[in-house]
Design an enzyme around this catalytic site. Structure first.
Site, short mmCIF file in Angstrom:
data_model
loop_
_atom_site.label_atom_id
_atom_site.label_comp_id
_atom_site.label_asym_id
_atom_site.label_seq_id
_atom_site.Cartn_x
_atom_site.Cartn_y
_atom_site.Cartn_z
N GLY A 143 0.82 -1.22 0.00
CA GLY A 143 0.00 0.00 0.00
C GLY A 143 0.85 1.26 0.00
CE LYS B 39 -5.42 -1.68 10.67
NZ LYS B 39 -4.30 -1.89 9.73
CE1 TYR C 252 -8.67 -0.16 9.97
CE2 TYR C 252 -8.98 1.07 11.99
CZ TYR C 252 -8.25 0.82 10.86
OH TYR C 252 -7.09 1.51 10.60
P1 NAP Z 1 -5.17 4.78 2.57
O1 NAP Z 1 -4.78 6.21 2.33
O2 NAP Z 1 -6.60 4.39 2.43
O3 NAP Z 1 -4.26 3.85 1.59
C1 NAP Z 1 -4.45 2.46 1.62
C2 NAP Z 1 -3.33 1.78 0.85
O4 NAP Z 1 -3.55 0.36 0.93
C3 NAP Z 1 -3.34 2.14 -0.63
O5 NAP Z 1 -2.01 2.16 -1.07
C4 NAP Z 1 -4.10 0.98 -1.26
O6 NAP Z 1 -3.75 0.73 -2.62
C5 NAP Z 1 -3.65 -0.18 -0.38
N1 NAP Z 1 -4.61 -1.27 -0.36
C6 NAP Z 1 -5.89 -1.25 0.11
N2 NAP Z 1 -6.47 -2.46 -0.07
C7 NAP Z 1 -5.54 -3.26 -0.66
C8 NAP Z 1 -5.53 -4.60 -1.10
N3 NAP Z 1 -6.61 -5.39 -0.99
N4 NAP Z 1 -4.41 -5.09 -1.66
C9 NAP Z 1 -3.31 -4.31 -1.80
N5 NAP Z 1 -3.25 -3.02 -1.40
C10 NAP Z 1 -4.36 -2.51 -0.84
O7 NAP Z 1 -4.73 4.30 4.02
P2 NAP Z 1 -3.80 5.02 5.12
O8 NAP Z 1 -4.63 5.96 5.87
O9 NAP Z 1 -2.53 5.45 4.50
O10 NAP Z 1 -3.54 3.77 6.11
C11 NAP Z 1 -2.40 2.93 6.01
C12 NAP Z 1 -2.44 1.93 7.16
O11 NAP Z 1 -2.49 2.64 8.41
C13 NAP Z 1 -3.68 1.03 7.15
O12 NAP Z 1 -3.32 -0.26 7.57
C14 NAP Z 1 -4.60 1.69 8.15
O13 NAP Z 1 -5.52 0.77 8.71
C15 NAP Z 1 -3.61 2.21 9.17
N6 NAP Z 1 -4.13 3.33 9.96
C16 NAP Z 1 -4.50 4.51 9.39
C17 NAP Z 1 -5.00 5.55 10.19
C18 NAP Z 1 -5.41 6.89 9.63
O14 NAP Z 1 -5.91 7.72 10.44
N7 NAP Z 1 -5.25 7.17 8.36
C19 NAP Z 1 -5.13 5.34 11.57
C20 NAP Z 1 -4.76 4.13 12.11
C21 NAP Z 1 -4.26 3.14 11.30
P3 NAP Z 1 -4.51 1.51 -3.84
O15 NAP Z 1 -4.03 2.93 -3.80
O16 NAP Z 1 -4.09 0.78 -5.08
O17 NAP Z 1 -5.98 1.41 -3.57
#
Ligand code: NAP
Length: 250
Positions: A14, A162, A158
């Protein structure tokens, strides 16, 4: 601080946007050879690769596969190991959030969220520990969440995925510590990315109000913690869940 990552072969799932993009930049800036993955956003992923090779003195590439598919996870790792001669760092960052109240939660959504957030990381770890064991050096960082630590209304599935990563990571830490492979979780709080883009202004203000440091975090805040855990500086840290959440939960 030199994190001594020059030449380390990394796989970051990702990496096309958000936190994964920032992690790819951070590891590349420390000299790591970065492979980032995407599921559908090929153009965005290729853009990140271009940014990296134009900015840092290292190699980068993007590969596309769905982490929900365990055989695709295995073949991605196997191909990378064949091409690069090893794999030193795995960052399981790709994840989805599907929110709903428990009584309305669909089985199909439950399957999607567990396959993405838990089955994918498990399959990637299973493939990655082989080359890491061979090299007697490995770093695995799994992206958890503040929600996995504290729970949240409307985010039960979710939170469960996690929290599962916490247990998985501690078990990996025990199973592979003797091979000099560490495994830790970075648990972000409320970070500004696509994942949190749809939250209403009112809810955003309420959440920020509950953060002692008074603001949302940035993807770079998370990437700094991940890069440290991937380095030799963190060689005696394993099985740890590192909150990077501005004090939202402690
Ligand atoms: P995001 O902006 O939604 O980006 C998600 C990434 O994961 C994208 O690169 C997407 O690829 C990839 N992805 C999603 N489903 C996939 C699949 N089935 N196979 C392969 N790749 C996949 O997410 P983010 O906010 O950066 O979050 C990154 C991580 O941090 C996640 O695990 C999330 O749960 C965790 N997190 C985030 C937050 C927050 O506040 N943002 C808080 C706590 C934890 P595409 O671009 O090709 O779709």
């Amino acid at each position: 601080m030199d994190l001594e990552l020059k030449g380390r072969v990394c796989l970051i799932t990702g990496g096309s946007r958000g936190i994964g993009r920032a992690i790819a930049h951070q590891l590349a800036s420390e000299g790591a050879d970065v492979t980032l993955t995407y599921s559908s956003n090929r153009d965005a992923a290729e853009r990140v690769v271009r940014e990296i090779v134009e900015t840092y003195d290292t190699q980068a590439q993007a590969i596309g596969f769905d982490v929900k598919d365990p055989s695709a996870c295995k073949s991605a790792v196997d191909t990378l190991v064949k091409d690069k001669g090893g794999l030193h760092i795995l960052v399981n960052n790709a994840g989805v959030a599907i929110d709903n109240l428990i009584m309305r939660f669909k089985d199909t959504d439950l399957e999607t969220i567990f396959r993405t957030n838990v089955f994918g990381p498990f399959a990637l770890v299973r493939a990655a520990v082989r080359p890491m064991t061979k090299a007697r050096w490995g770093r695995i960082v799994n992206l958890g969440s503040v929600v996995g630590e504290m729970g949240n209304t409307g985010q039960s599935a979710y939170a469960a995925t996690k929290a599962a990563l916490d247990g998985l990571s501690k078990s990996i830490a025990k199973e592979f510590g003797s091979r000099n492979i560490t495994c830790n979780v970075v648990a972000p709080g409320f970070i500004s990315t696509d994942m949190t883009a749809d939250i209403s202004e009112e809810m955003r203000a309420k959440m920020v109000d509950a953060i002692p440091l008074g603001d949302m975090g940035t993807p770079e805040d998370i990437a700094n913690a991940v890069a440290f855990l991937c380095s030799n500086r963190a060689k005696y840290i394993t099985g740890h869940v590192l909150n990077v959440n501005g004090g939202m939960y402690m």
